[in-house]
Design an enzyme around this catalytic site. Structure first.
Site, PDB file in Angstrom:
ATOM      1  N   ASN A 208       0.861  -1.184   0.000  1.00 55.52           N
ATOM      2  CA  ASN A 208       0.000   0.000   0.000  1.00 55.52           C
ATOM      3  C   ASN A 208       0.898   1.235   0.000  1.00 55.52           C
ATOM      4  OD1 ASN A 208       0.522   0.869   2.849  1.00 55.52           O
ATOM      5  ND2 ASN A 208      -0.333  -1.148   3.252  1.00 55.52           N
ATOM      6  N   LYS A 286       8.969 -17.854  -9.454  1.00 52.19           N
ATOM      7  CA  LYS A 286       8.377 -16.739 -10.204  1.00 52.19           C
ATOM      8  C   LYS A 286       7.297 -17.232 -11.167  1.00 52.19           C
ATOM      9  CE  LYS A 286       9.509 -12.913 -13.200  1.00 52.19           C
ATOM     10  NZ  LYS A 286      10.461 -12.402 -14.166  1.00 52.19           N
ATOM     11  N   ILE A 304      -2.918  -7.175  14.391  1.00 51.30           N
ATOM     12  CA  ILE A 304      -1.911  -7.014  15.453  1.00 51.30           C
ATOM     13  C   ILE A 304      -2.460  -6.133  16.567  1.00 51.30           C
ATOM     14  CG2 ILE A 304       0.494  -6.379  15.901  1.00 51.30           C
ATOM     15  CD1 ILE A 304       0.889  -6.596  12.794  1.00 51.30           C
TER      16      ILE A 304
END
Ligand code: C5P
Length: 396
Positions: A208, A286, A304
Site C-alpha cells: 500500500n 516466479k 496485530i
C-alpha cells in the site's frame, strides 16, 4: 548531557571490549567521570592498564580485594554512579543478571545497585537468538533495564546477523537519553510503522502507499521525551529515526511476531498500514507470463492491534491505533476503537483530495473513551510531538 555525571562502566569479556576504550574516551571528552569495572574475562581482551589510563581512575576487578574494599566497598561502588553501563554485555553476564546471581564483582554490583542500568549486548548471532537469551532479555527489560543495540553486520566470528555491539557514539547517545530527565525517561514503548509487503511470488508483492512518515515521526518524538522505543517497521520509504531499536519486517505475520517479541512495553502505538490480506497461494517460484491468467486467493492477516489490545497479561497500559478512513471518519473510527479494544484511535481522512497519504501534513481526530477531539491540520512531526506528550501524560 553527560558533563558532570558519573558512569559506572562494566566491561564484559567479549571481543567488543575494545570499543569500550573508545567509549571511555568519548565520555571523558564530554566531561563525564568513568568508574571502570572489568570482569575477569574482559581482561583477556583489553588490558586493565589501558582502561585505567583512559578513565583516569583505578579499575575495579575483584570482589574480594581488601585494599579496594577498605577504600570503597562494593555496595558503595554500586551506588556512586548516575548510570551503570554494561558494554559489552555478554550472553553470560545477561544470564547472570536475569538470574540474580552475585558471584563476581560485576554481577554483585548489578544486583546491589539501585541505579539504572543500560546494557550494550554483544555476542555471536546464534547466542543472541537463542531462546535462553531472548528469555533473559525479556526478564531484564521487565526489570527496567535499558538496552542499546546490538546491530546487525559482519561479526568477528565470521558470521553475519544481529549481535555486534552498538558503536561507541550510539552508546553515548543512549547514555544521554537515559540521563535526560524527559517525562518518558526509562519507559519502554513500541511503535509499528510503514506498509507491509505480502508476496505473490519471490519477486512480486502486494503493498500500500504508506510512507511510514507518521510512525517514524512518532518514534522520534517519543524518543525525545526519553522513552526507550522499539520501532517495528515494514519497508517504509523514509529511514527509521536514530536512537531507537529498529526491527525490520516485510509481512504482517512477521510484524506480528516482532511485536510479540518486543513485549512487555508500557505503551504501544500501531501506526503501520498493515495489509489486511495476504496471498494464500503465493508461488514458491516466479510466475511466468503466458501461463494463462493469474488468480490470487487471499487469506486474512492477523490483526496485530486487536490481538495486543485483547491480551490479558502483558497488555500495554496504553494501546493506540490509527484509522485511515475516506468517509465518515469519526463514526468509523469510534466503531473501530470499540471493535479493536484499544484505548485511543488516531483517525485521519486519507481520501486522495486531502493529500495526507504520503504527504507531510496530517489532520487527525483523537478518539478516546471521553469522545472525539479534532486537531487542526499540522505537520506530521507536530502531530507526533502532540501525541507523544499526550502519551506521556497518560502514563503519568
Ligand atoms: O482495521 P484497520 O486496518 O483500519 O485498522 C487500523 C489500525 O489497526 C492501525 O492502527 C493499524 O496499525 C492496525 N492494524 C494492525 N494489524 C492489522 C491491521 C491493522 O495492527 N492486521
Amino acid at each position: 548531557m553527560v558533563a558532570g555525571k558519573r558512569i559506572l562502566l562494566i566491561i564484559g569479556g567479549g571481543i567488543a571490549a575494545y570499543k569500550a576504550l573508545d567509549l571511555i574516551r568519548r565520555l571523558r571528552e564530554r566531561g563525564a567521570a568513568v568508574t571502570p569495572v572489568m570482569t575477569r574475562s574482559a581482561a583477556e581482551f583489553v588490558t586493565p592498564l589501558s582502561v585505567a589510563a583512559l578513565a583516569g581512575e583505578a579499575v575495579h576487578q575483584e570482589l574480594f580485594d581488601l585494599t579496594q574494599e577498605a577504600e570503597m566497598g562494593h555496595i558503595a561502588l554500586s551506588r556512586v554512579a548516575d548510570l551503570i553501563v554494561v558494554a559489552p554485555a555478554t550472553a553470560d553476564l545477561m544470564a547472570r543478571m536475569a538470574g540474580g546471581r552475585a558471584e563476581d564483582l560485576a554481577s554483585t554490583l548489578l544486583l546491589a545497585t539501585d541505579t539504572r542500568v543500560l546494557l550494550a549486548p554483544a555476542m555471536n548471532v546464534r547466542m543472541w537468538q537463542h531462546p535462553a537469551t531472548r528469555r533473559n532479555l525479556a526478564t531484564l527489560q521487565r526489570d527496567g533495564v535499558l538496552t542499546v543495540g546490538p546491530n546487525e553486520g559482519d561479526m568477528a566470528c565470521g558470521e553475519f546477523g544481529p549481535g555486534r555491539m552498538a558503536e561507541p557514539m550510539e552508546i553515548l547517545a543512549a547514555i544521554e537519553r537515559a540521563l535526560a530527565a524527559g517525562p518518558l525517561a526509562g519507559r519502554r514503548v513500541l511503535v509499528t510503522s510503514g506498509p507491509t509487503h505480502e508476496p505473490i511470488d519471490p519477486v512480486r508483492y502486494i503493498a500500500n502507499r504508506s510512507s511510514g512518515a507518521q510512525g517514524t515521526a512518532l518514534a522520534a518524538a517519543l524518543r525525545d521525551l526519553g522513552a526507550q522505543v522499539v520501532f517495528v517497521t515494514g519497508p517504509a520509504s523514509v529511514p527509521p529515526p536514530a536512537g531507537v531499536e529498529v526491527v525490520r519486517v516485510e509481512t504482517a505475520r512477521e510484524m506480528m511476531a516482532a511485536v510479540e517479541a518486543a513485549l512487555p512495553v508500557e505503551a504501544a502505538v500501531f501506526a503501520a498500514a498493515v495489509a489486511d490480506w495476504r496471498v494464500a497461494n503465493a508461488a514458491a517460484s516466479k510466475v511466468k507470463k503466458g501461463s494463462g491468467g493469474l488468480s490470487l486467493d487471499f487469506a486474512e492477516n492477523p490483526d496485530i492491534l486487536a490481538s495486543v489490545s485483547r491480551r490479558g497479561e502483558g497488555r500495554p497500559r496504553l494501546v493506540v491505533g490509527f484509522a485511515a478512513e475516506t468517509d465518515d471518519v469519526i463514526a468509523h473510527a469510534t466503531a473501530k476503537r470499540a471493535r479493536k479494544g484499544c484505548d485511543w484511535i488516531v483517525a485521519n481522512d486519507v481520501s486522495p483530495a486531502t493529500g495526507i497519504m504520503g504527504g507531510s501534513e496530517n489532520a487527525v481526530t483523537l478518539i478516546t473513551a471521553e469522545g472525539a477531539e479534532d486537531w487542526p491540520r499540522m505537520g506530521k512531526d507536530e502531530v507526533a510531538r502532540r501525541l507523544a506528550r499526550r502519551i506521556a501524560d497518560a502514563l503519568g
